[in-house]
Design a protein around this motif. Structure first.
Motif, PDB file in Angstrom:
ATOM      1  N   MET A 118       0.797  -1.218   0.000  1.00  0.00           N
ATOM      2  CA  MET A 118       0.000   0.000   0.000  1.00  0.00           C
ATOM      3  C   MET A 118       0.833   1.273   0.000  1.00  0.00           C
ATOM      4  O   MET A 118       0.411   2.289  -0.536  1.00  0.00           O
ATOM      5  CB  MET A 118      -0.893   0.011   1.254  1.00  0.00           C
ATOM      6  N   VAL A 119       2.009   1.220   0.639  1.00  0.00           N
ATOM      7  CA  VAL A 119       2.776   2.442   0.890  1.00  0.00           C
ATOM      8  C   VAL A 119       3.097   3.228  -0.376  1.00  0.00           C
ATOM      9  O   VAL A 119       2.849   4.445  -0.432  1.00  0.00           O
ATOM     10  CB  VAL A 119       4.061   2.109   1.683  1.00  0.00           C
ATOM     11  N   PRO A 120       3.641   2.596  -1.451  1.00  0.00           N
ATOM     12  CA  PRO A 120       3.933   3.403  -2.651  1.00  0.00           C
ATOM     13  C   PRO A 120       2.698   4.106  -3.215  1.00  0.00           C
ATOM     14  O   PRO A 120       2.761   5.284  -3.576  1.00  0.00           O
ATOM     15  CB  PRO A 120       4.485   2.367  -3.647  1.00  0.00           C
ATOM     16  N   GLN A 121       1.577   3.380  -3.271  1.00  0.00           N
ATOM     17  CA  GLN A 121       0.343   3.979  -3.796  1.00  0.00           C
ATOM     18  C   GLN A 121      -0.128   5.131  -2.913  1.00  0.00           C
ATOM     19  O   GLN A 121      -0.520   6.195  -3.408  1.00  0.00           O
ATOM     20  CB  GLN A 121      -0.740   2.892  -3.893  1.00  0.00           C
ATOM     21  N   LYS A 122      -0.066   4.929  -1.595  1.00  0.00           N
ATOM     22  CA  LYS A 122      -0.514   5.975  -0.670  1.00  0.00           C
ATOM     23  C   LYS A 122       0.393   7.204  -0.733  1.00  0.00           C
ATOM     24  O   LYS A 122      -0.082   8.341  -0.634  1.00  0.00           O
ATOM     25  CB  LYS A 122      -0.545   5.425   0.767  1.00  0.00           C
ATOM     26  N   ILE A 123       1.707   6.977  -0.911  1.00  0.00           N
ATOM     27  CA  ILE A 123       2.626   8.101  -1.027  1.00  0.00           C
ATOM     28  C   ILE A 123       2.327   8.908  -2.288  1.00  0.00           C
ATOM     29  O   ILE A 123       2.336  10.154  -2.275  1.00  0.00           O
ATOM     30  CB  ILE A 123       4.081   7.598  -1.024  1.00  0.00           C
ATOM     31  N   THR A 124       2.021   8.215  -3.382  1.00  0.00           N
ATOM     32  CA  THR A 124       1.669   8.907  -4.627  1.00  0.00           C
ATOM     33  C   THR A 124       0.402   9.731  -4.455  1.00  0.00           C
ATOM     34  O   THR A 124       0.330  10.892  -4.881  1.00  0.00           O
ATOM     35  CB  THR A 124       1.489   7.877  -5.764  1.00  0.00           C
ATOM     36  N   ILE A 125      -0.596   9.127  -3.828  1.00  0.00           N
ATOM     37  CA  ILE A 125      -1.860   9.850  -3.584  1.00  0.00           C
ATOM     38  C   ILE A 125      -1.623  11.068  -2.695  1.00  0.00           C
ATOM     39  O   ILE A 125      -2.166  12.155  -2.940  1.00  0.00           O
ATOM     40  CB  ILE A 125      -2.895   8.900  -2.949  1.00  0.00           C
TER      41      ILE A 125
END
Length: 394
Positions: A118-125
Motif C-alpha cells: 500500500m505504501v507506494p500507492q498511498k505516497i503517490t496519492i
C-alpha cells in the motif's frame, strides 16, 4: 560504664552507616551494573515467580474442587491432586499463550505485506493531494519541493552506501534481534518450568517465611508485617488477575465488533487492544494509536469508525465491565492512580505502569495506618472519625 558503652556502640554504628552510604554513593554505577548482571542471570526465576503468582489463584481453585470431589484422599492422593492442579494450571496458561501467538503472527504478517503493497500507492496519492492543495500557494509549493528534494537526496545517499557494508549491518542487526528473541523465549520456557516448582512448594515457602518472620521479629511486629503482606497479596492479586480478565473481555468485544463491521485484521487489533488495556488509564490510547494508523493506511473512514468504536468500548469498560470485575480494589482516587502510573511508569517503563497502581495502594495504606496510629497515640481519634465521615462515608 554501660551508658558510655551504649554511646560508643551508637557512635560506631552511625560512623559505619556514614561510611557505607559514602561507599554506595561513590560506587553507585558499579553497584547498578552488578545488580543488572544479577537480574539478567535471575531473569528465568523472575519470570517463573510472576507466572506462579498469577497462576496460584487458579491452582488453588482447582485443588479446592478436587479435594471436594475426593474428600477421603490419603496423603499420597493429596500430593497427586496437587500435581494435577499444577499441570492443569500450566496447560491453561500455555494454551492461552499459544492461542494469542497463533492469532497474532498470521495477521501481523498479512498486515505488514499489505502495508508494503500500500505504501507506494498511498505516497503517490499524498503527493498528488499536497500538490493540488499548494497550486495557489507558490511559496509553500517551493518549500515543499525543496523539502522533497532534500529527503530524496538523503535517501539516495543512504542507498548508495557500499553494498557490503549495508548487508553486514543488516545481518548484524538481524542477528542481534534473533538472539534477543531466542533469549526471551529461553527465559520464558525456563520460567514456566520454575513456576511449576514454585507452585508445588508455595505452601512450604509460606510456612518457612512465617518461621523466619516470627524468629526475627517480636510477635507484635510479626503480626503487623503478616497483616500487611496479606493486604499486599490481596491488592496485587485482585488487581492484576481482575485486570487480565477485564482486558480479555475487552479484547474479545473488540474482535467481535471489528469483525461485524468488516474491518481488516480484527483478531490482531483485538489482541493489541486487550493486551494494552492491562495498563490503566493510558492503555487504551497506547493500543488504539498504532491500530488506528494501520486502518488509516487502508481506509480513512475505517480509522474514524474505529476511534469512535474504541471510545464507546472504553466507556463501557470504565463504567460497567471494569467496576463489575475489579470493584474499588485499590481504594485509591483517580488522581493518585494517574500519579502512580506516571511515577512508576517513568521509573520502570511498561512494567511500572502495570504494577504502579497496586504498589502505590500498598504504600498509601502503610502511610494511612502510620498516621492513624500517631493520631490515636496523641488522643486525636475524633479527627479520624470526622475525616472518614466527610470523605469516605459510603
Amino acid at each position: 560504664m554501660k551508658k558510655y558503652l551504649k554511646i560508643g556502640i551508637t557512635g560506631a554504628a552511625i560512623l559505619a552507616s556514614g561510611i557505607l552510604c559514602a561507599f554506595v554513593l561513590f560506587k553507585m554505577r558499579v553497584i547498578i551494573e552488578l545488580l543488572k548482571g544479577i537480574t539478567g542471570i535471575l531473569k528465568p526465576f523472575l519470570y517463573g515467580a510472576v507466572i506462579a503468582y498469577l497462576l496460584a489463584p487458579l491452582c488453588n481453585k482447582i485443588e479446592e474442587k478436587l479435594f471436594q470431589t475426593f474428600p477421603k484422599a490419603n496423603r499420597k492422593a493429596k500430593r497427586f491432586i496437587c500435581f494435577i492442579a499444577i499441570v492443569i494450571s500450566l496447560c491453561v496458561a500455555l494454551a492461552i499463550v499459544w492461542m494469542v501467538i497463533m492469532l497474532i503472527i498470521p495477521q501481523v504478517w498479512d498486515s505488514v505485506m499489505k502495508i508494503i503493497d500500500m505504501v507506494p500507492q498511498k505516497i503517490t496519492i499524498l503527493n498528488n493531494w499536497i500538490e493540488h492543495m499548494l497550486e495557489n500557494q507558490p511559496e509553500l509549493q517551493a518549500y515543499f519541493e525543496e523539502f522533497a528534494n532534500q529527503a530524496e537526496s538523503h535517501i539516495n545517499s543512504l542507498l548508495n552506501v557500499d553494498t557490503i557494508q549495508k548487508v553486514q549491518s543488516i545481518i548484524n542487526s538481524l542477528s542481534v534481534q534473533v538472539f534477543g528473541v531466542l533469549g526471551v523465549l529461553k527465559n520464558i520456557s525456563l520460567g514456566f518450568l520454575i513456576s511449576a516448582y514454585l507452585l508445588g512448594s508455595r505452601k512450604l515457602f509460606g510456612a518457612q517465611a512465617g518461621l523466619i518472620l516470627h524468629g526475627v521479629f517480636p510477635d507484635k511486629w510479626a503480626r503487623i508485617i503478616e497483616e500487611e503482606i496479606r493486604y499486599t497479596d490481596k491488592m496485587f492479586n485482585g488487581f492484576l488477575v481482575g485486570k487480565i480478565i477485564d482486558s480479555a473481555i475487552i479484547g474479545l468485544l473488540c474482535f467481535a465488533g471489528l469483525s461485524f463491521m468488516g474491518f481488516e485484521a480484527p483478531a490482531f487489533i483485538g489482541v493489541i487492544i486487550g493486551i494494552t488495556n492491562i495498563i490503566p488509564f493510558f492503555g487504551p490510547f497506547i493500543g488504539a494509536i498504532p491500530c488506528g494508523l494501520l486502518l488509516l493506511l487502508e481506509n480513512p473512514m475505517h480509522c474514524l469508525y474505529f476511534i469512535i468504536f474504541i471510545f464507546v468500548l472504553q466507556q463501557l469498560d470504565g463504567n460497567v465491565i471494569g467496576p463489575k470485575i475489579l470493584g474499588n480494589t485499590t481504594g485509591v482516587s483517580s488522581f493518585w492512580v494517574l500519579f502512580s502510573i506516571l511515577l512508576f511508569g517513568g521509573m520502570w517503563g511498561v512494567v511500572g505502569m502495570v504494577i504502579g497502581v497496586p504498589l502505590f495502594a500498598v504504600i498509601y495504606d502503610i502511610i494511612r495506618k502510620l498516621v492513624y496510629r500517631g493520631l490515636r497515640k496523641h488522643k486525636r481519634e475524633s479527627m479520624i472519625t470526622d475525616y472518614e465521615e466527610k470523605y469516605h462515608k459510603s
